[in-house]
Design an enzyme around this catalytic site. Structure first.
Site, PDB file in Angstrom:
ATOM      1  N   ALA A 123      10.019   2.533  -1.519  1.00  0.00           N
ATOM      2  CA  ALA A 123       9.914   3.364  -2.721  1.00  0.00           C
ATOM      3  C   ALA A 123      10.986   4.452  -2.733  1.00  0.00           C
ATOM      4  CB  ALA A 123       8.518   3.983  -2.813  1.00  0.00           C
TER       5      ALA A 123
ATOM      6  N   ALA B 206       0.818  -1.217   0.000  1.00  0.00           N
ATOM      7  CA  ALA B 206       0.000   0.000   0.000  1.00  0.00           C
ATOM      8  C   ALA B 206       0.850   1.265   0.000  1.00  0.00           C
ATOM      9  CB  ALA B 206      -0.921   0.019   1.220  1.00  0.00           C
TER      10      ALA B 206
ATOM     11  N   GLY C 120       6.468   1.312   5.647  1.00  0.00           N
ATOM     12  CA  GLY C 120       7.376   0.364   4.989  1.00  0.00           C
ATOM     13  C   GLY C 120       7.446   0.579   3.486  1.00  0.00           C
ATOM     14  N   CYS C 121       6.291   0.771   2.879  1.00  0.00           N
ATOM     15  CA  CYS C 121       6.245   0.960   1.434  1.00  0.00           C
ATOM     16  C   CYS C 121       6.885   2.282   1.028  1.00  0.00           C
ATOM     17  CB  CYS C 121       4.807   0.869   0.938  1.00  0.00           C
ATOM     18  SG  CYS C 121       4.081  -0.768   1.245  1.00  0.00           S
ATOM     19  N   THR C 122       6.753   3.296   1.890  1.00  0.00           N
ATOM     20  CA  THR C 122       7.405   4.584   1.630  1.00  0.00           C
ATOM     21  C   THR C 122       8.920   4.413   1.672  1.00  0.00           C
ATOM     22  OG1 THR C 122       5.533   5.835   2.487  1.00  0.00           O
ATOM     23  CG2 THR C 122       7.678   6.951   2.473  1.00  0.00           C
TER      24      THR C 122
END
Length: 155
Positions: free
Chosen positions: A51, A41, A46-48
């Site tokens: 990325a 998401a 974590g995804c930030t």
């Protein structure tokens, strides 16, 4: 449960909308190595981190002949907010129906805080110039994954 890909498999082709709603196709990247990474998401910690790590290493990867595509089930509008908020340079695409996530084995049962749920399995698949899987990494960690990937790819 979707089947995981292995080196030598043909990478499933896809065309998905990017953060601006423009179509992005894996076929357009033939002739270059492509890192396709799957994350749960946009706009989550974590995804930030992941990325931003890919964005920070985009030039190094490009010099080594790699393109990078991030895939999540988020809608293009959310991907655009994610890109703007974090100044991301990596191509983000929307797989709202999860068909590509499933084709790549990046959607299925996973453990989350001690319980089994269905969701996106954080994964990275490296596709070679001819469209074959060169590497497939499943259940990767958001933090430190890009550094490990650079070592594994000897970039």
């Amino acid at each position: 449960m979707s089947t995981r890909l292995a080196p030598g498999d043909t990478a499933p082709d896809f065309t998905l909308p990017d953060a601006d709603g423009k179509p992005v196709s894996l076929a357009d990247h033939r002739g270059r190595k492509t890192i396709v990474y799957f994350y749960p998401a946009a706009l989550t910690p974590g995804c930030t981190k992941q990325a931003c790590d890919f964005t920070d290493n985009l030039d190094v990867l490009a010099e080594a002949g790699y393109d990078v595509i991030g895939v999540s089930p988020d809608k293009p509008e959310k991907l655009a907010k994610f890109r703007e908020k974090e100044s991301l340079k990596v191509t983000l695409v929307s797989d709202a129906d999860r068909s590509v996530l499933e084709a790549y084995g990046a959607y299925g049962e996973k453990n989350s805080y001690g319980r089994t749920i269905m969701g996106v399995i954080r994964s990275t698949v490296v596709v070679d110039e001819s469209g074959k899987v060169a590497h497939a990494f499943y259940n990767v960690r958001a933090t430190g994954h890009v550094a490990k990937l650079l070592r594994d790819l000897e970039v």
